[in-house]
Motif scaffolding. Structure first.
Motif: not given
Length: 436
Positions: A168-177, A211-220
């Motif tokens: 799922a992490l790899l899938q997110l990485a393909q779809q989300d910058p 710099a940012k975006g970890f919370i967004d990664l986790c919620t997605k």
């Protein structure tokens, strides 16, 4: 050269002796072989007292040889025995343990009692490498006997939720910058789940946080994997120390809970993200019962206590339990109340102080890391003369050394149990019961 495999040895290889040439009689280690097999092998490394060889062909296969379940077996450094049926794996480990203890000087015959459970999907924790491979982000392990990255498509010894979450992490990485940025920053990913796979913790190991975006990664990610309850980063740095480089870890950004309440042996244990806990989700209860059942008294010491896996069970039958652990954050936070005492110290320091005091326990439990307890600890234990000691070990070589020292000091090896916490690998767990 053609070789007849005589037996399995600790480390995953089969042992044969060269029959031809100037080195006739020399011991040769051949991985992925089974006792009794006739194989063709090619010398790969030469040592003074033995050689190592690469398996080329099975001329006469063992009746215990089966097809591997994982497509990466043989390339991956994680598993060693997938070519053997499970009964053969247990027999090999049984003989390795017996021979190792005999070589240590423990020659009195003693029946080894064996404890097993499901041999697949047993791991509650895995730690994957993360890297680009052929232009795509992948997760994997190291290739066998190398530091080379091996991308994987499966890991059948891990709980299914763990690899599903990695995918799922790899899938997110393909779809989300944003997810791609975090995954590219990660060098390793650790995933840890409860026995029933209802909750999941993830740690990303990075040298530098985006710099940012970890919370967004986790919620997605939680939308794809609802079991995710917490995640964090571990920031890696390298420092010079005493002539060599030392890797340091600093906790970084965090999301959700900081750990899991892991239920085992009718107790709930708080395990912080990254904290140590036994990995076989099917055999933890059996291990706890082996160590603690039918034991009672006034005082018990649990040394190398971890999160208190054995300490909690011992409180049911002992008036006071002292749990000793060097990395004791989880233990001191949760092992509280009447009859419970958690001490943040090394076992060696604790015992050095204990031998000059009058307090003597009725039972000592030892669960050291792979290096064992060591001869100084054995010497201090001999001075205490505790009637009952339960020694848990994940390495038969250091176990043999420690048990021989204890037996020479007056203890008797009363019971010996092999519990297969690591199916498909050469690793084995032993529980030894010592009595004065």
């Amino acid at each position: 050269m053609k070789l007849r495999i005589e037996k399995a040895i600790y480390g995953g290889s089969g042992l044969a002796h060269q029959t031809e040439g100037k080195d006739a009689g020399k011991a040769i280690f051949v991985p992925f072989t089974l006792p009794g097999e006739l194989v063709e092998a090619q010398r790969s490394e030469e040592k003074s007292s033995f050689g190592e060889a690469k398996l080329l062909n099975i001329i006469e296969p063992s009746a215990n040889r089966i097809e591997q379940r994982c497509t990466h077996f043989g390339e991956c450094g994680g598993c060693h025995y997938q070519h053997a049926d499970y009964a053969a794996q247990i027999e090999m480990k049984h003989e390795i343990l017996r021979e190792t203890l005999e070589r240590a000087g423990l020659t009195d015959p003693l029946q080894i009692q064996t404890h097993t459970n499901k041999p697949w999907h047993y791991r509650n924790r895995i730690r994957l490498r993360a890297a680009k491979f052929e232009g795509n982000l992948r997760v994997g392990y190291l290739r066998r006997a190398s530091a080379e990255f091996l991308p994987i498509q499966m890991c059948p010894i891990s709980a299914p939720l763990l690899f599903k979450a990695a995918e799922a992490l790899l899938q997110l990485a393909q779809q989300d910058p944003n997810a791609s940025r975090w995954m590219q920053a990660a060098t390793e990913i650790e995933l840890f789940t409860k026995a029933d796979q209802t909750k999941l913790q993830i740690t990303l190991f990075v040298s530098e946080e985006p710099a940012k975006g970890f919370i967004d990664l986790c919620t997605k990610l939680q939308q794809l994997i609802p079991q995710l309850v917490g995640a964090g980063t571990a920031i890696l740095s390298t420092e010079a120390g005493r002539g060599r480089k030392v890797q340091k870890i600093k906790q970084g950004t965090s999301w959700g809970t900081e750990g899991l309440n892991y239920t085992a042996a009718n107790e709930s244990y708080w395990v912080s993200r990254g904290g140590f806990f036994q990995v076989n989700r099917f055999l933890i209860d059996e291990l706890v019962n082996l160590v603690t059942s039918n034991r009672s008294g006034t005082l018990a010491w649990d040394l190398f206590a971890g999160v208190g896996l054995f300490s909690r069970a011992l409180t049911k039958t002992f008036k006071q339990v002292v749990a000793v652990e060097a990395a004791a954050d989880d233990l001191t936070r949760t092992f509280k109340g009447e009859g419970r005492r958690a001490i943040a110290a090394t076992t060696l320091d604790f015992l050095r102080a204990a031998v000059v005091q009058r307090e003597r326990p009725d039972l000592i439990v030892l669960d050291p890391p792979r290096a064992g307890v060591g001869l100084e600890v054995c010497s201090l234990l001999a001075r205490l003369k505790t009637k009952h000691i339960v020694h848990v070990s994940c390495d038969p070589v250091t176990l043999g050394r420690d048990l021989k020292a204890m037996v020479d000091s007056g203890y008797r090896l009363a019971e010996l149990h092999m519990i297969d916490l690591f199916p498909q690998t050469f690793h084995l767990e032993t529980v030894a019961i010592l009595q004065q």
